[in-house]
Design an enzyme around this catalytic site. Sequence first.
Site, PDB file in Angstrom:
ATOM      1  N   TYR A 286       8.274  24.970   4.743  1.00 15.15           N
ATOM      2  CA  TYR A 286       8.234  24.338   3.418  1.00 15.15           C
ATOM      3  C   TYR A 286       6.881  24.586   2.743  1.00 15.15           C
ATOM      4  O   TYR A 286       6.827  24.951   1.560  1.00 15.15           O
ATOM      5  CB  TYR A 286       8.478  22.838   3.590  1.00 15.15           C
ATOM      6  CG  TYR A 286       8.611  22.051   2.318  1.00 15.15           C
ATOM      7  CD1 TYR A 286       9.786  22.102   1.566  1.00 15.15           C
ATOM      8  CD2 TYR A 286       7.584  21.221   1.872  1.00 15.15           C
ATOM      9  CE1 TYR A 286       9.920  21.354   0.402  1.00 15.15           C
ATOM     10  CE2 TYR A 286       7.716  20.472   0.719  1.00 15.15           C
ATOM     11  CZ  TYR A 286       8.882  20.538  -0.009  1.00 15.15           C
ATOM     12  OH  TYR A 286       9.015  19.798  -1.160  1.00 15.15           O
TER      13      TYR A 286
ATOM     14  N   SER B 105       5.050  21.502  -4.748  1.00 17.61           N
ATOM     15  CA  SER B 105       4.808  20.272  -3.984  1.00 17.61           C
ATOM     16  C   SER B 105       3.326  20.201  -3.666  1.00 17.61           C
ATOM     17  O   SER B 105       2.667  21.233  -3.533  1.00 17.61           O
ATOM     18  CB  SER B 105       5.602  20.296  -2.674  1.00 17.61           C
ATOM     19  OG  SER B 105       5.195  19.225  -1.825  1.00 17.61           O
TER      20      SER B 105
HETATM   21  N1  LIG Z   1      11.347  14.109  -3.367  1.00 14.01           N
HETATM   22  C1  LIG Z   1      10.091  14.370  -3.077  1.00 14.01           C
HETATM   23  O1  LIG Z   1       9.359  13.510  -2.555  1.00 14.01           O
HETATM   24  C2  LIG Z   1       9.497  15.716  -3.405  1.00 14.01           C
HETATM   25  C3  LIG Z   1       8.116  15.893  -3.238  1.00 14.01           C
HETATM   26  C4  LIG Z   1       7.544  17.123  -3.526  1.00 14.01           C
HETATM   27  C5  LIG Z   1       8.333  18.170  -3.993  1.00 14.01           C
HETATM   28  N2  LIG Z   1       9.677  17.973  -4.131  1.00 14.01           N
HETATM   29  C6  LIG Z   1      10.462  19.116  -4.595  1.00 14.01           C
HETATM   30  O2  LIG Z   1      11.289  18.727  -5.669  1.00 14.01           O
HETATM   31  C7  LIG Z   1      12.502  19.497  -5.641  1.00 14.01           C
HETATM   32  C8  LIG Z   1      13.688  18.550  -5.608  1.00 14.01           C
HETATM   33  O3  LIG Z   1      13.547  17.704  -4.487  1.00 14.01           O
HETATM   34  P1  LIG Z   1      14.517  16.479  -4.213  1.00 14.01           P
HETATM   35  O4  LIG Z   1      13.734  15.473  -3.434  1.00 14.01           O
HETATM   36  O5  LIG Z   1      15.195  16.073  -5.463  1.00 14.01           O
HETATM   37  O6  LIG Z   1      15.555  17.172  -3.213  1.00 14.01           O
HETATM   38  P2  LIG Z   1      17.083  16.818  -2.907  1.00 14.01           P
HETATM   39  O7  LIG Z   1      17.316  17.310  -1.525  1.00 14.01           O
HETATM   40  O8  LIG Z   1      17.374  15.393  -3.228  1.00 14.01           O
HETATM   41  O9  LIG Z   1      17.861  17.745  -3.937  1.00 14.01           O
HETATM   42  C9  LIG Z   1      17.791  19.147  -3.828  1.00 14.01           C
HETATM   43  C10 LIG Z   1      19.083  19.732  -4.354  1.00 14.01           C
HETATM   44  O10 LIG Z   1      19.002  21.146  -4.158  1.00 14.01           O
HETATM   45  C11 LIG Z   1      20.232  21.583  -3.612  1.00 14.01           C
HETATM   46  N3  LIG Z   1      20.030  22.798  -2.822  1.00 14.01           N
HETATM   47  C12 LIG Z   1      19.354  22.926  -1.648  1.00 14.01           C
HETATM   48  N4  LIG Z   1      19.435  24.171  -1.200  1.00 14.01           N
HETATM   49  C13 LIG Z   1      20.178  24.863  -2.092  1.00 14.01           C
HETATM   50  C14 LIG Z   1      20.633  26.199  -2.165  1.00 14.01           C
HETATM   51  N5  LIG Z   1      20.339  27.073  -1.195  1.00 14.01           N
HETATM   52  N6  LIG Z   1      21.374  26.571  -3.221  1.00 14.01           N
HETATM   53  C15 LIG Z   1      21.700  25.684  -4.196  1.00 14.01           C
HETATM   54  N7  LIG Z   1      21.309  24.391  -4.173  1.00 14.01           N
HETATM   55  C16 LIG Z   1      20.562  23.989  -3.132  1.00 14.01           C
HETATM   56  C17 LIG Z   1      20.716  20.434  -2.752  1.00 14.01           C
HETATM   57  O11 LIG Z   1      22.117  20.507  -2.503  1.00 14.01           O
HETATM   58  C18 LIG Z   1      20.310  19.241  -3.592  1.00 14.01           C
HETATM   59  O12 LIG Z   1      21.336  18.887  -4.511  1.00 14.01           O
HETATM   60  C19 LIG Z   1      12.411  20.394  -4.408  1.00 14.01           C
HETATM   61  O13 LIG Z   1      11.880  21.639  -4.759  1.00 14.01           O
HETATM   62  C20 LIG Z   1      11.414  19.650  -3.538  1.00 14.01           C
HETATM   63  O14 LIG Z   1      10.764  20.509  -2.628  1.00 14.01           O
HETATM   64  C21 LIG Z   1      10.278  16.778  -3.844  1.00 14.01           C
END
Ligand SMILES: NC(=O)c1ccc[n+]([C@@H]2O[C@H](COP(=O)([O-])OP(=O)(O)OC[C@H]3O[C@@H](n4cnc5c(N)ncnc54)[C@H](O)[C@@H]3O)[C@@H](O)[C@H]2O)c1
Length: 260
Positions: free
Chosen positions: A150, A137
């Site tokens: 985070y 991120s």
């Molecule tokens: N969406 C954003 O704006 C954004 C920005 C920067 C980085 N990210 C990163 O991208 C990745 C995906 O983000 P997202 O927005 O799609 O998140 P999200 O919350 O929509 O999806 C994350 C998924 O991971 C699963 N998960 C969480 N903890 C878990 C665990 N302990 N074991 C198994 N599964 C688990 C959740 O159930 C969910 O299905 C993450 O690493 C997040 O930090 C997202």
Amino acid sequence: MDFKDKVAVVTGGANGIGRALVEEFLKSGARVASIDLDREAAQDLTSRFDRNQLFFMEGDVAIESTLQQFAQAIRVQWGKVDYLINNACISRGGIMTPCSFDDFNTVLRIGITAPYLLTVLLQDSFTDQASIVNIASTRGTMSQPNTESYSAAKGGLLALTYALSISLAGRARVNAISPGWIDTTNDPASFSSADHLQHPVKRVGHPSDIVKMVFFLCSEASSFMTGENITIDGGMSKQMIYHGEHGWTYQPPSEGTEPR
Ligand SMILES: NC(=O)c1ccc[n+]([C@@H]2O[C@H](COP(=O)([O-])OP(=O)(O)OC[C@H]3O[C@@H](n4cnc5c(N)ncnc54)[C@H](O)[C@@H]3O)[C@@H](O)[C@H]2O)c1
């Protein structure tokens, strides 16, 4: 992209960016293994794809024995791994919440330890062209208040990426992607026009922006890249902000609300 006969492992594949990755890898001809806590969302996904193409395990990547079972199931089901996408993460806030010892460690276990251990467990199954992509991120290198759990997980994941790229030299390429604000809601109404226009590219990101870079980092086209971190944030982290310029104003927090 054609990933026919390739095997992709995606953590956190039931929702958001992970789900987009699972769906697009499947559309590109790859077989996919994924793990997620969210049973309902996973069932919705698995109901739409053939079991011979998608293996899904309900489980928590923060638990060592679960990762061991997942890795063993992948070996039995697919026998090899071409791509490992470490995507799952959560936040539990930071010093102002406060985030407890256990909360902090849980975020690190999901965000850093699980990517490390999955790599260890799957390394003997990596093919010659193996590629690992860690979803970090922009918050790994910049921050808002109260995001220590985070931010630490993401900064650690970037460091893990560099370290693994050297340890696995000649066996797997290891890169990271640092997304900015990615809309995983599929609901345009949840964003104001300012949300979009503040970005130098004038829009919030979409999961497909991340999928495209993951595909590039898995493909032969990126074969000279390892240990790299690619920022995909519509330019937000490059924007210098001073009060009074370009429509930006700074409003100091009222007395007593400012972090000490
Ligand atoms: N969406 C954003 O704006 C954004 C920005 C920067 C980085 N990210 C990163 O991208 C990745 C995906 O983000 P997202 O927005 O799609 O998140 P999200 O919350 O929509 O999806 C994350 C998924 O991971 C699963 N998960 C969480 N903890 C878990 C665990 N302990 N074991 C198994 N599964 C688990 C959740 O159930 C969910 O299905 C993450 O690493 C997040 O930090 C997202």
